[in-house]
Design a protein around this motif. Structure first.
Motif, PDB file in Angstrom:
ATOM      1  N   ALA A 110      49.713  47.226  38.350  1.00 35.31           N
ATOM      2  CA  ALA A 110      49.186  45.953  38.844  1.00 35.31           C
ATOM      3  C   ALA A 110      47.711  46.032  39.215  1.00 35.31           C
ATOM      4  O   ALA A 110      47.066  45.006  39.409  1.00 35.31           O
ATOM      5  N   TRP A 111      47.182  47.245  39.327  1.00 36.82           N
ATOM      6  CA  TRP A 111      45.809  47.413  39.825  1.00 36.82           C
ATOM      7  C   TRP A 111      44.780  47.559  38.712  1.00 36.82           C
ATOM      8  O   TRP A 111      43.588  47.693  38.980  1.00 36.82           O
ATOM      9  N   LEU A 112      45.197  47.577  37.472  1.00 34.79           N
ATOM     10  CA  LEU A 112      44.276  47.921  36.391  1.00 34.79           C
ATOM     11  C   LEU A 112      43.078  46.983  36.314  1.00 34.79           C
ATOM     12  O   LEU A 112      41.946  47.421  36.143  1.00 34.79           O
ATOM     13  N   SER A 113      43.313  45.687  36.444  1.00 40.35           N
ATOM     14  CA  SER A 113      42.197  44.741  36.299  1.00 40.35           C
ATOM     15  C   SER A 113      41.154  44.941  37.385  1.00 40.35           C
ATOM     16  O   SER A 113      39.952  44.861  37.123  1.00 40.35           O
ATOM     17  N   ALA A 114      41.616  45.215  38.611  1.00 46.20           N
ATOM     18  CA  ALA A 114      40.674  45.386  39.724  1.00 46.20           C
ATOM     19  C   ALA A 114      39.759  46.578  39.488  1.00 46.20           C
ATOM     20  O   ALA A 114      38.550  46.511  39.743  1.00 46.20           O
ATOM     21  N   LEU A 115      40.303  47.674  38.971  1.00 41.59           N
ATOM     22  CA  LEU A 115      39.467  48.856  38.761  1.00 41.59           C
ATOM     23  C   LEU A 115      38.649  48.741  37.471  1.00 41.59           C
ATOM     24  O   LEU A 115      37.481  49.146  37.433  1.00 41.59           O
ATOM     25  N   ALA A 116      39.252  48.158  36.425  1.00 41.70           N
ATOM     26  CA  ALA A 116      38.518  48.012  35.162  1.00 41.70           C
ATOM     27  C   ALA A 116      37.298  47.116  35.327  1.00 41.70           C
ATOM     28  O   ALA A 116      36.279  47.308  34.653  1.00 41.70           O
ATOM     29  N   ALA A 117      37.398  46.138  36.227  1.00 46.99           N
ATOM     30  CA  ALA A 117      36.288  45.206  36.431  1.00 46.99           C
ATOM     31  C   ALA A 117      35.040  45.896  36.965  1.00 46.99           C
ATOM     32  O   ALA A 117      33.947  45.337  36.908  1.00 46.99           O
TER      33      ALA A 117
END
Length: 427
Positions: A110-117
């Protein structure tokens, strides 16, 4: 070596940003840039591995052994960096933003978008090829068309049933439609148990999203939320009917549902396969494990695809010193058959390659193999996870659904309000 950050360290790193919420807001606005593949194949170098599992007594020995084995094979040092799960994303994000962390890192799907950003993750597309990862696993590691994460363990949140209670009630363990499912719940109520320990506390009411999808709401479509549409309202109305008819119970979250299931007080609840051990550890029934089985979620009409949300862990690589060797570690950790099967045997976490899933160890575990076939096979990431503010969106819906359950709002008004909040967070 494992670095356990102290509270002082956390506060020092926190000073870099302006708190978690502000941090997520900045992350969402940060330019992603063009991700580059890590420099694999060069001389092995020392690197760091961020992992909340290193903070957990049950998982630490297994994860540390994997780090030591890889480090020994490459003649390099793998330094562990760890924080408790609830602090992990905030602290890892602060370190990555501040340029204080590079290497491999464990990540909740669930955290991928937050870190990829943040624009500092490597493109792992080339390392994902030819390794036999399942399509569901690969999909969990993709954001905005790029393979940022390699799947380490992938499962789903699905329906977990007590076969003995279902047999006693004469309820079907394979209901195809919502109507057949509801008939089974009413039969279970007749034997004096809580038919379905569905989440009714705000903390876990995000489970309602999968029922909204079952009723036909995509949640997000063309960059806009559909929460508030006819399907989402019908899902909330149906949940309210189950509540009013005593087919689900008040004040239930995941922990309470596991306790009820362990005590034989409910026949059904939602969980990931890893939750089985938590249930068995608190059950007075030594035979409960043999009675636990999974159930494909019913559909609105025959022929629909059962809806399930992915659950699992990825390994990503943050650009910088040691990134190339860290990427090779990420690939080995998640796809080497011997390593992934031993990880499953130690911790019961489902592997993510076809070969490991077909291994004798996994095949012999009927509960996990059935769960993979019935539930994980059709699981998808939440459509909200692409937004750094997804947790606030989930909370908005949960609070509104709870208002419906206790009679403070109509389903129509509540879903429109939740949809308005989500729209504000998307902008």
């Amino acid at each position: 070596m494992t670095l356990e950050l102290s509270r002082r360290d956390m506060l020092r790193y926190s000073a870099i940003g302006a708190g978690a919420l502000a941090l997520f807001g900045l992350a969402g606005c940060a330019p992603a840039g063009s991700p580059a593949p890590p420099p694999t194949g060069s001389t092995p170098t020392d690197f760091a591995f961020g992992s909340w599992s290193l903070s957990e007594d049950a998982a630490k020995p297994t994860v540390q052994a994997a780090m030591d084995a890889f480090g020994s094979s490459k003649k390099v040092s793998v330094s562990g960096v760890t924080y408790p799960y609830n602090d992990y994303l905030n602290q890892l994000t602060l370190q990555v933003r501040g340029g204080q962390f590079s290497g491999a890192a464990q990540l909740d799907v669930a955290w991928l978008s937050a870190l990829a950003a943040l624009g500092k993750l490597s493109d792992l597309s080339s390392l994902a090829q030819g390794r036999g990862y399942t399509s569901a696993g690969l999909g969990a590691g993709q954001y905005d068309g790029t393979q940022y994460g390699l799947p380490w363990t992938i499962g789903a949140i699905g329906l977990v049933a007590n076969q003995e209670l279902f047999d006693k009630a004469g309820a079907s363990l394979t209901p195809e439609t919502i109507e057949e499912f509801e008939d089974g719940l009413r039969a279970l109520k007749g034997i004096g148990v809580i038919p379905y320990a569905a989440s009714t506390k705000a903390a876990q009411l995000k489970d309602i999203f999968v029922w909204m999808q079952t009723f036909g709401s995509p949640i997000i479509e063309d960059g806009k939320t559909t929460v508030g549409d006819e399907a989402s309202v019908k899902a909330a109305e149906w949940y309210k009917k189950l509540y009013d008819d005593g087919l689900i119970a008040p004040d239930v979250d995941r922990a309470a549902a596991r306790t009820l299931f362990a005590q034989g007080a409910t026949a059904l609840y939602d969980d990931a396969p890893v939750g089985k051990s938590a249930v068995l550890n608190q059950s007075p029934d030594s035979g409960l494990g043999d009675k636990m089985t999974s159930m494909a979620r019913p559909v609105l009409k025959k022929g629909d695809t059962p809806q399930h949300v992915l659950w699992g862990h990825l390994v990503v690589v943050v650009d910088g010193e040691g990134a190339g060797t860290a990427a090779e570690f990420a690939q080995w950790l998640t796809s080497d058959e011997k390593q992934t099967v031993s990880y499953f045997e130690a911790l019961g976490l489902p592997p993510t390659t076809d070969a490991a899933l077909a291994s004798d160890a996994v095949a012999a575990n009927t509960y996990v193999s059935d769960f993979t076939t019935r539930v994980t096979a059709t699981a998808k990431p939440s459509p909200l996870w692409v937004y750094p503010g997804y947790a606030q969106m989930e909370t908005a819906v949960a609070e509104q659904v709870q208002a419906v359950l206790i009679g403070q709002s109509s389903a129509s008004d509540a879903m429109k309000a939740a949809g308005s909040t989500i729209s504000g967070l998307i902008r």
